[in-house]
Design an enzyme around this catalytic site. Structure first.
Site, PDB file in Angstrom:
ATOM      1  CG  ASP A  33      -2.047   0.986   1.127  1.00  0.00           C
ATOM      2  OD1 ASP A  33      -3.204   0.553   1.119  1.00  0.00           O
ATOM      3  OD2 ASP A  33      -1.769   2.206   1.046  1.00  0.00           O
ATOM      4  CG  ASN A  89     -12.724  -0.757   3.870  1.00  0.00           C
ATOM      5  OD1 ASN A  89     -13.119  -1.297   4.898  1.00  0.00           O
ATOM      6  ND2 ASN A  89     -11.641   0.011   3.837  1.00  0.00           N
ATOM      7  CD  GLN A  96     -14.682  -0.545  -2.744  1.00  0.00           C
ATOM      8  OE1 GLN A  96     -15.901  -0.622  -2.573  1.00  0.00           O
ATOM      9  NE2 GLN A  96     -14.037  -1.278  -3.625  1.00  0.00           N
ATOM     10  CG  HIS A 102      -8.667  -3.033  -2.198  1.00  0.00           C
ATOM     11  ND1 HIS A 102      -9.653  -2.379  -2.895  1.00  0.00           N
ATOM     12  CD2 HIS A 102      -8.454  -2.295  -1.081  1.00  0.00           C
ATOM     13  CE1 HIS A 102     -10.012  -1.292  -2.238  1.00  0.00           C
ATOM     14  NE2 HIS A 102      -9.310  -1.222  -1.122  1.00  0.00           N
ATOM     15  CG  PHE A 103      -9.031  -9.285   0.711  1.00  0.00           C
ATOM     16  CD1 PHE A 103      -9.451  -9.473  -0.598  1.00  0.00           C
ATOM     17  CD2 PHE A 103      -9.801  -9.792   1.739  1.00  0.00           C
ATOM     18  CE1 PHE A 103     -10.632 -10.150  -0.875  1.00  0.00           C
ATOM     19  CE2 PHE A 103     -10.986 -10.471   1.466  1.00  0.00           C
ATOM     20  CZ  PHE A 103     -11.399 -10.650   0.165  1.00  0.00           C
ATOM     21  CG  HIS A 104      -6.568  -2.746   3.296  1.00  0.00           C
ATOM     22  ND1 HIS A 104      -5.878  -1.585   3.043  1.00  0.00           N
ATOM     23  CD2 HIS A 104      -7.814  -2.555   2.788  1.00  0.00           C
ATOM     24  CE1 HIS A 104      -6.668  -0.729   2.422  1.00  0.00           C
ATOM     25  NE2 HIS A 104      -7.858  -1.288   2.254  1.00  0.00           N
TER      26      HIS A 104
END
Ligand code: 5GP
Length: 141
Positions: A33, A89, A96, A102-104
């Site tokens: 990120d 999100n 979001q 997407h996955f954090h």
């Protein structure tokens, strides 16, 4: 799908925008990120350009689910954290900001670095709960 043109994540997946790449397979792309909550904050993204998780195909969902634990282990090893959050999100009101699933993976450190938990909950009303669970179950058969 991507009504207003490709999302920033599609551009990253296609190599049109640079990133610190971590992982790639047929269905999944992963990178750091650009604005991390903590060191090692990683994004895991299906190549399929679904906006929210409920719109994602089972094939892409399986592929993401398959690699999430492995990428998480590597992120923990390198960051030195032993705890982490996986955050996902869906929709602007649900925080979001990039309209591409997407996955954090966010390492959580003992000194507080990582995700804070500002959310409030209240006890379940079990009558409501029984009805809601039944309604959801009915849609899954
Ligand atoms: P969201 O709020 O949609 O769940 O999270 C989107 C995340 O994408 C944010 O944490 C943000 O820092 C990250 N992000 C946005 N644009 C870029 C970019 O161009 N490159 C990278 N590596 N991350 C980005």
């Amino acid at each position: 799908m991507e009504e207003g043109g490709p999302s920033i994540f599609s551009l990253i997946i296609n190599g049109e925008i640079p990133c610190h790449k971590i992982y790639e397979d047929e269905h999944v792309f992963s990178f750091l990120d650009v604005n991390p909550f903590s060191p090692g904050h990683t994004l895991v993204v299906p190549k399929e350009a679904a906006v929210t998780l409920d719109a994602l195909s089972e094939e892409s969902a399986q592929a993401v689910g398959r690699v999430l634990p492995r990428i998480s282990r590597a992120v923990l090893d390198v960051s030195g954290a032993s705890e982490f959050n996986v955050l996902q999100n869906n929709g602007p009101n649900a925080f979001q900001s990039v309209p591409h699933v997407h996955f954090h993976i966010i390492p959580k450190f003992e000194d507080g670095r990582g995700l804070a938990w500002p959310f409030k909950s209240s006890p379940l009303d079990h009558e409501d709960g029984a009805r809601t669970a039944s309604e959801i179950r009915d849609l899954l058969v």
